[in-house]
Design a protein around this motif. Structure first.
Motif, short mmCIF file in Angstrom:
data_model
loop_
_atom_site.label_atom_id
_atom_site.label_comp_id
_atom_site.label_asym_id
_atom_site.label_seq_id
_atom_site.Cartn_x
_atom_site.Cartn_y
_atom_site.Cartn_z
N GLY A 42 71.97 -7.21 -38.55
CA GLY A 42 72.99 -8.29 -39.25
C GLY A 42 72.36 -8.92 -40.66
N ASN A 43 71.58 -7.88 -41.35
CA ASN A 43 71.27 -8.24 -42.35
C ASN A 43 72.22 -8.37 -43.57
N LEU A 44 73.04 -7.23 -43.42
CA LEU A 44 74.06 -7.36 -44.54
C LEU A 44 75.30 -8.30 -43.94
N THR A 45 75.53 -8.22 -42.45
CA THR A 45 76.69 -9.34 -42.00
C THR A 45 76.54 -10.53 -42.18
N ILE A 46 75.37 -11.06 -42.05
CA ILE A 46 74.93 -12.51 -42.40
C ILE A 46 75.31 -12.92 -43.58
N LYS A 47 75.01 -11.94 -44.93
CA LYS A 47 75.31 -12.44 -46.17
C LYS A 47 76.67 -12.26 -46.51
N MET A 48 77.35 -11.46 -45.63
CA MET A 48 78.83 -11.40 -46.08
C MET A 48 79.92 -12.45 -45.59
N LEU A 49 79.47 -12.67 -44.26
CA LEU A 49 80.26 -13.54 -43.80
C LEU A 49 80.81 -14.88 -44.35
N PRO A 50 79.95 -15.58 -44.97
CA PRO A 50 80.23 -16.75 -45.72
C PRO A 50 81.35 -16.68 -46.88
N LYS A 51 81.24 -15.44 -47.11
CA LYS A 51 82.26 -15.08 -48.37
C LYS A 51 83.50 -14.76 -48.06
N VAL A 52 83.71 -14.15 -47.00
CA VAL A 52 84.87 -13.38 -46.52
C VAL A 52 85.80 -13.96 -45.50
N ASN A 53 86.86 -13.65 -45.37
CA ASN A 53 87.62 -14.19 -44.05
C ASN A 53 87.25 -13.68 -42.65
N LYS A 54 86.76 -12.14 -42.81
CA LYS A 54 86.38 -11.68 -41.58
C LYS A 54 85.53 -10.34 -41.89
N VAL A 55 84.76 -10.23 -41.12
CA VAL A 55 83.92 -8.74 -40.70
C VAL A 55 84.42 -8.16 -39.58
N ILE A 56 84.65 -6.71 -39.67
CA ILE A 56 84.82 -6.02 -38.54
C ILE A 56 83.66 -5.05 -38.39
N ALA A 57 82.71 -5.09 -37.48
CA ALA A 57 81.55 -4.22 -37.34
C ALA A 57 81.81 -3.15 -36.41
N PHE A 58 81.64 -2.06 -36.86
CA PHE A 58 81.29 -0.73 -35.70
C PHE A 58 80.02 -0.47 -35.39
N GLU A 59 79.55 -0.46 -34.34
CA GLU A 59 78.36 -0.42 -33.75
C GLU A 59 78.18 0.49 -32.31
N ILE A 60 77.32 1.31 -32.36
CA ILE A 60 77.37 2.25 -31.36
C ILE A 60 76.15 1.83 -30.42
N ASP A 61 75.33 1.05 -31.02
CA ASP A 61 73.84 0.75 -29.91
C ASP A 61 74.20 -0.70 -29.22
N GLN A 62 74.25 -0.94 -28.03
CA GLN A 62 74.47 -1.96 -27.31
C GLN A 62 73.48 -3.05 -27.82
N ARG A 63 72.24 -2.55 -27.96
CA ARG A 63 71.14 -3.53 -28.20
C ARG A 63 71.40 -4.27 -29.62
N MET A 64 71.82 -3.48 -30.54
CA MET A 64 72.27 -4.08 -31.80
C MET A 64 73.36 -4.95 -31.81
N VAL A 65 74.42 -4.91 -31.00
CA VAL A 65 75.51 -5.55 -30.70
C VAL A 65 75.07 -6.83 -30.46
N ALA A 66 74.15 -6.83 -29.35
CA ALA A 66 73.58 -8.11 -28.87
C ALA A 66 72.98 -8.91 -29.96
N GLU A 67 72.04 -8.22 -30.62
CA GLU A 67 71.25 -8.55 -31.62
C GLU A 67 72.07 -9.33 -32.70
#
Length: 295
Positions: A42-67
Motif C-alpha cells: 500500500g505504499n502508493l495506495t496510502i499516498k493517493m487516497l487522501p487526494k482522490v475520491n476512490k482507489v480501485i486496486a487489483f491484487e492477486i496475492d491474498q496476503r497483500m490484500v490483507a496487508e
C-alpha cells in the motif's frame, strides 16, 4: 514480517521519493477514481487516497490484500478503497476510472498496456512503473534499435513519455534489471482504423523489419493470404468468381498492386524500422483503396 511478492512478478517499491514522484506526475483530482494494479503493502495506495475520491486496486496475492486493507483501515480511509482480488489481465472489462497509477508486474506489462489503452471510456492518463528496456521500446522512434511493433502500436493509441529512471535497489526484493516510470495519455478519439487489418499489416512488415517492405510482401505465406482475401472480397462484389479464378494470375495482380502502392507512396525501398504511425496508416489506406486487405 518480510512479505515476498516476487512469485507474482511484483517487486515492492520502497523508496518514498519515487512514490511521491509518481503521485505528483499523476496530477490527481479530488473527484478522481484511480485504478491501481498490484498495490502490495500500500505504499502508493496510502499516498493517493487522501487526494482522490476512490482507489480501485487489483491484487492477486491474498496476503497483500490483507496487508493493504489493514493499513488503509488504520488510516481511517477504508471507505475510499475497493480491492478486487484476481488477475487483472483475466478480469474482463475494467471498471470506469480516471487515472491509473501502478507498479506493474513485469511479466504482464505488454498485455496490460493494451488492455488499458483499449478500455472505454478512455482514462485521462496512466503513470506506470515498468522494466527499463520495456519503457525504452514504448518510446522508441523510427530508426532506433529498439523500435518495434510494441513501439508502433502503443504510439498509435497513446502519447507516451519517459519520466523517471528507477534503479533496482529501490525495490524489495530487488529485481534483476532497472525500471522506469512512464506516462501514457490515450488518444481521444482513437484513429478510425480496422484494428484487425492494422495488426495483420504490422505483423507482416515487422516479421523481418530490416528487409524492404516489398520483400516482406513477396513471401509465399503472405501472398497466399492476400490472394485469398482479395478473391473473397471481390467475389462479394461480384467482380471475381472465387471458384473459377486463376490463382497464378491473381498472385501476379496482387504483386503488381503492392508494387504500385509502395512506389506511389514512396515506400518501395523503405523498411518497417524507419516508418512511423502516420506512414503505416497511409499504407493501410492506400492498400485498401486498391482492394488489398490483410484480415
Amino acid at each position: 514480517m518480510r512479505l515476498e511478492h516476487s512469485r507474482f512478478g511484483q517487486h515492492l517499491l520502497k523508496n518514498p521519493a519515487i512514490v511521491d514522484g509518481m503521485v505528483e506526475r499523476a496530477a490527481l483530482k479530488g473527484t478522481d477514481t484511480v485504478l491501481e494494479i498490484g498495490p502490495g503493502t500500500g505504499n502508493l495506495t496510502i499516498k493517493m487516497l487522501p487526494k482522490v475520491n476512490k482507489v480501485i486496486a487489483f491484487e492477486i496475492d491474498q496476503r497483500m490484500v490483507a496487508e493493504v486493507t489493514k493499513r488503509v483501515r488504520g488510516a481511517g480511509m477504508e471507505r475510499k478503497l475497493e480491492v478486487i482480488i484476481g488477475d487483472i489481465c483475466k478480469s474482463g472489462d475494467l471498471p470506469p476510472f480516471d487515472v491509473c497509477v501502478a507498479n506493474i508486474p513485469y511479466q504482464i506489462s505488454s498485455p496490460l498496456i493494451f488492455k488499458l489503452l483499449l478500455h472505454r471510456p478512455a482514462f485521462r492518463c496512466a503513470i506506470l512503473m515498468v522494466q527499463r528496456e520495456f519503457a525504452q521500446r514504448l518510446v522508441a522512434q523510427p530508426g532506433d534499435k529498439l523500435y518495434c511493433r510494441l513501439s508502433l502500436n502503443t504510439q498509435l493509441l497513446a502519447r507516451v513519455e519517459h519520466l523517471i529512471k528507477v534503479g533496482k535497489n529501490n525495490f524489495r526484493p530487488p529485481p534483476k534489471v532497472d525500471s522506469s516510470v512512464i506516462r501514457l495519455e490515450p488518444k481521444v478519439p482513437p484513429p478510425p482504423l480496422n484494428f484487425q487489418e492494422w495488426d495483420a499489416l504490422t505483423r507482416i512488415l515487422f516479421s523481418r523489419k530490416n528487409k524492404t517492405l516489398f520483400a516482406n510482401f513477396k513471401t509465399t505465406p503472405v501472398l497466399t493470404t492476400l490472394v485469398r482475401n482479395y478473391a473473397t472480397v471481390q467475389s462479394q462484389w461480384k467482380n471475381v468468381d472465387e471458384k473459377q479464378c486463376d490463382l497464378a494470375d491473381l498472385q501476379k495482380l496482387i504483386i503488381e498492386k503492392i508494387q504500385t502502392v509502395l512506389s506511389s507512396s514512396g515506400f518501395i525501398e523503405k523498411r518497417a524500422r524507419s516508418l512511423d504511425v502516420d506512414d503505416f496508416i497511409k499504407l493501410l489506406v492506400e492498400f485498401n483503396k486498391v482492394g488489398i486487405h490483410f484480415a
